[in-house]
Design an enzyme around this catalytic site. Structure first.
Site, PDB file in Angstrom:
ATOM      1  N   TYR A   1       0.485  26.306 -62.961  1.00  0.00           N
ATOM      2  CA  TYR A   1       1.243  25.370 -62.800  1.00  0.00           C
ATOM      3  C   TYR A   1       1.563  25.265 -61.315  1.00  0.00           C
ATOM      4  CZ  TYR A   1       2.428  20.459 -64.204  1.00  0.00           C
ATOM      5  OH  TYR A   1       2.907  19.040 -64.718  1.00  0.00           O
TER       6      TYR A   1
ATOM      7  N   ASN B   1      -5.626  11.663 -62.093  1.00  0.00           N
ATOM      8  CA  ASN B   1      -4.166  12.425 -62.650  1.00  0.00           C
ATOM      9  C   ASN B   1      -3.995  13.126 -63.926  1.00  0.00           C
ATOM     10  OD1 ASN B   1      -1.799  10.934 -64.900  1.00  0.00           O
ATOM     11  ND2 ASN B   1      -3.038  11.342 -65.905  1.00  0.00           N
TER      12      ASN B   1
ATOM     13  N   SER C   1       3.416  17.469 -58.791  1.00  0.00           N
ATOM     14  CA  SER C   1       4.565  17.398 -59.515  1.00  0.00           C
ATOM     15  C   SER C   1       5.369  18.029 -59.017  1.00  0.00           C
ATOM     16  CB  SER C   1       4.202  18.484 -60.510  1.00  0.00           C
ATOM     17  OG  SER C   1       5.234  18.529 -61.398  1.00  0.00           O
TER      18      SER C   1
ATOM     19  N   VAL D   1     -13.263  16.288 -66.216  1.00  0.00           N
ATOM     20  CA  VAL D   1     -12.734  15.364 -64.712  1.00  0.00           C
ATOM     21  C   VAL D   1     -13.302  17.495 -63.571  1.00  0.00           C
ATOM     22  CG1 VAL D   1     -11.710  13.876 -64.812  1.00  0.00           C
ATOM     23  CG2 VAL D   1     -10.941  16.400 -64.502  1.00  0.00           C
TER      24      VAL D   1
ATOM     25  N   SER E   1      -0.504  25.695 -58.492  1.00  0.00           N
ATOM     26  CA  SER E   1      -1.835  24.370 -58.863  1.00  0.00           C
ATOM     27  C   SER E   1      -1.195  22.811 -57.641  1.00  0.00           C
ATOM     28  CB  SER E   1      -2.514  24.361 -59.519  1.00  0.00           C
ATOM     29  OG  SER E   1      -1.477  23.477 -60.471  1.00  0.00           O
ATOM     30  N   LYS E   2       0.289  22.678 -58.291  1.00  0.00           N
ATOM     31  CA  LYS E   2       0.479  21.386 -58.182  1.00  0.00           C
ATOM     32  C   LYS E   2       1.306  21.358 -56.659  1.00  0.00           C
ATOM     33  CE  LYS E   2       0.163  18.945 -61.664  1.00  0.00           C
ATOM     34  NZ  LYS E   2      -0.546  17.767 -61.621  1.00  0.00           N
TER      35      LYS E   2
HETATM   36  P1  NAI Z   1      -0.517  13.915 -71.025  1.00  0.00           P
HETATM   37  O1  NAI Z   1      -1.184  15.302 -71.611  1.00  0.00           O
HETATM   38  O2  NAI Z   1      -0.099  12.749 -71.435  1.00  0.00           O
HETATM   39  O3  NAI Z   1      -1.649  13.629 -69.508  1.00  0.00           O
HETATM   40  C1  NAI Z   1      -2.840  14.638 -69.308  1.00  0.00           C
HETATM   41  C2  NAI Z   1      -4.471  13.306 -69.343  1.00  0.00           C
HETATM   42  O4  NAI Z   1      -5.301  14.151 -68.971  1.00  0.00           O
HETATM   43  C3  NAI Z   1      -4.753  14.008 -71.281  1.00  0.00           C
HETATM   44  O5  NAI Z   1      -4.384  12.455 -71.435  1.00  0.00           O
HETATM   45  C4  NAI Z   1      -5.826  14.619 -71.154  1.00  0.00           C
HETATM   46  O6  NAI Z   1      -6.815  14.453 -72.244  1.00  0.00           O
HETATM   47  C5  NAI Z   1      -6.349  14.937 -69.584  1.00  0.00           C
HETATM   48  N1  NAI Z   1      -6.839  15.658 -69.436  1.00  0.00           N
HETATM   49  C6  NAI Z   1      -7.047  17.293 -69.334  1.00  0.00           C
HETATM   50  N2  NAI Z   1      -7.534  17.576 -68.690  1.00  0.00           N
HETATM   51  C7  NAI Z   1      -8.669  17.174 -68.950  1.00  0.00           C
HETATM   52  C8  NAI Z   1     -10.230  16.873 -68.339  1.00  0.00           C
HETATM   53  N3  NAI Z   1     -10.164  18.160 -68.381  1.00  0.00           N
HETATM   54  N4  NAI Z   1     -10.668  15.985 -68.552  1.00  0.00           N
HETATM   55  C9  NAI Z   1     -10.587  14.840 -68.129  1.00  0.00           C
HETATM   56  N5  NAI Z   1      -9.659  14.571 -68.811  1.00  0.00           N
HETATM   57  C10 NAI Z   1      -8.352  15.854 -69.068  1.00  0.00           C
HETATM   58  O7  NAI Z   1       0.787  14.536 -69.839  1.00  0.00           O
HETATM   59  P2  NAI Z   1       0.917  13.075 -68.610  1.00  0.00           P
HETATM   60  O8  NAI Z   1       2.514  13.522 -68.212  1.00  0.00           O
HETATM   61  O9  NAI Z   1       1.027  11.953 -68.500  1.00  0.00           O
HETATM   62  O10 NAI Z   1       0.354  13.534 -67.389  1.00  0.00           O
HETATM   63  C11 NAI Z   1      -0.370  13.425 -66.595  1.00  0.00           C
HETATM   64  C12 NAI Z   1      -0.128  13.963 -65.153  1.00  0.00           C
HETATM   65  O11 NAI Z   1       1.250  14.182 -64.410  1.00  0.00           O
HETATM   66  C13 NAI Z   1      -0.646  15.599 -65.246  1.00  0.00           C
HETATM   67  O12 NAI Z   1      -1.344  15.678 -64.038  1.00  0.00           O
HETATM   68  C14 NAI Z   1       0.432  16.573 -64.889  1.00  0.00           C
HETATM   69  O13 NAI Z   1       0.881  17.520 -64.570  1.00  0.00           O
HETATM   70  C15 NAI Z   1       1.981  15.465 -63.938  1.00  0.00           C
HETATM   71  N6  NAI Z   1       3.040  15.513 -64.587  1.00  0.00           N
HETATM   72  C16 NAI Z   1       3.865  14.866 -65.873  1.00  0.00           C
HETATM   73  C17 NAI Z   1       4.683  15.551 -65.649  1.00  0.00           C
HETATM   74  C18 NAI Z   1       5.635  15.172 -66.997  1.00  0.00           C
HETATM   75  O14 NAI Z   1       6.924  15.417 -67.259  1.00  0.00           O
HETATM   76  N7  NAI Z   1       5.132  14.407 -68.141  1.00  0.00           N
HETATM   77  C19 NAI Z   1       5.953  16.489 -64.738  1.00  0.00           C
HETATM   78  C20 NAI Z   1       5.021  16.313 -63.401  1.00  0.00           C
HETATM   79  C21 NAI Z   1       3.594  15.747 -63.152  1.00  0.00           C
END
Ligand code: NAI
Length: 249
Positions: free
Chosen positions: A154, A86, A141, A60, A157-158
């Site tokens: 981070y 996401n 976030s 993305v 950005s958020k």
């Molecule tokens: P995760 O690492 O499981 O999910 C992120 C997904 O985005 C991964 O599957 C990854 O392959 C994909 N991704 C990364 N860069 C990409 C790109 N350039 N193109 C396409 N796909 C890409 O982690 P999670 O925790 O599920 O994160 C989801 C969202 O939630 C993120 O935006 C993260 O910043 C946000 N978030 C997560 C928190 C947490 O505690 N887990 C807390 C606050 C926000």
């Protein structure tokens, strides 16, 4: 209803795709790693016993990939009702130790992607039937609301995702597209897996969170799917904080 979730191969994105499909949507799981999105789509279809999910490989941060994703949705479904931005990533560095490339990596993945995908898929959403409720949900976030140690790239950005969502909400409202952001606190996903192995870190989260625990991806996903649903038809330009009460402690 047709929905797309970026970064849908794991964590919060995968759970969001599961819930959207359970709620009756056709879901496009977009992500960088083909094996992860393929497997997630298979699991959804097997769980439901019918084909509701398809995967599409896209980075993305790359405009050509995002355009291909738009073309795929146009050709396969002809319309798009829900977009969940996401995909995201994190890193750890102080400001003084940070390389430019690390700054760019985080800003491109977390912020520029939201701009690129919203602009390109937003055009598809604008061209759809006028009467249908449409929504974009951007995953921000808790860190977008406060400073955190060694995550200046981070958290900035958020914070920008939260305010970009407001601008997008203003610009897209005349087209009947609502835009909101969801700000998760700590949830158990591959992104936090390494940190949560550290007992002291986990204890600090419990101490600093009113509900005294780490969140589950499905608890965040449910708020995302609410913001995307007709139940939230009068909500736009809002940020929904789902942090177990971290900010109030
Ligand atoms: P995760 O690492 O499981 O999910 C992120 C997904 O985005 C991964 O599957 C990854 O392959 C994909 N991704 C990364 N860069 C990409 C790109 N350039 N193109 C396409 N796909 C890409 O982690 P999670 O925790 O599920 O994160 C989801 C969202 O939630 C993120 O935006 C993260 O910043 C946000 N978030 C997560 C928190 C947490 O505690 N887990 C807390 C606050 C926000």
């Amino acid at each position: 209803m047709v929905a797309v979730v970026t970064g849908a191969g794991s964590g919060i994105g995968k759970q969001t795709a599961v819930q959207l499909a359970e709620d009756g949507a056709k879901v496009v799981l977009a992500g960088r790693t083909k094996s992860k999105i393929d497997q997630a789509a298979d699991e959804i279809n097997e769980g439901l016993g019918q084909p509701a999910a398809v995967s599409f490989q896209a980075d993305v941060t790359k405009e050509e990939d995002v355009k291909s994703l738009a073309q795929f949705i146009q050709q396969t479904f002809g319309d798009l009702h829900v977009l969940v931005n996401n995909a995201g990533t994190s890193g750890k560095s102080s400001i003084m130790d940070m390389e430019d490339s690390e700054w760019d990596r985080i800003q491109n993945t977390n912020l520029k992607s939201v701009f690129l995908v919203s602009k390109t898929l937003g055009r598809l959403m604008m061209n759809g039937e006028e009467t249908t409720d449409r929504a974009i949900v951007n995953v921000a976030s808790l860190s977008g609301h406060k400073a955190g140690a060694k995550i200046p790239h981070y958290s900035s950005s958020k914070a920008a995702v939260i305010n970009f969502s407001r601008s997008l909400a203003l610009e897209f409202a005349p087209y009947g597209i609502r835009v909101n952001s969801v700000s998760p606190g700590f949830a158990e996903t591959p992104l936090t897996e390494e940190g949560l192995k550290n007992k002291r870190f986990e204890e600090a989260i419990q101490r600093n969170t009113a509900l005294s625990r780490v969140g589950k991806p499905e608890e965040i996903a449910r708020v995302i799917t609410f913001a995307a649903s007709k139940e939230a038809s009068y909500m736009t330009g809002s940020d929904l904080l789902v942090d177990g009460g971290w900010l109030i402690t």
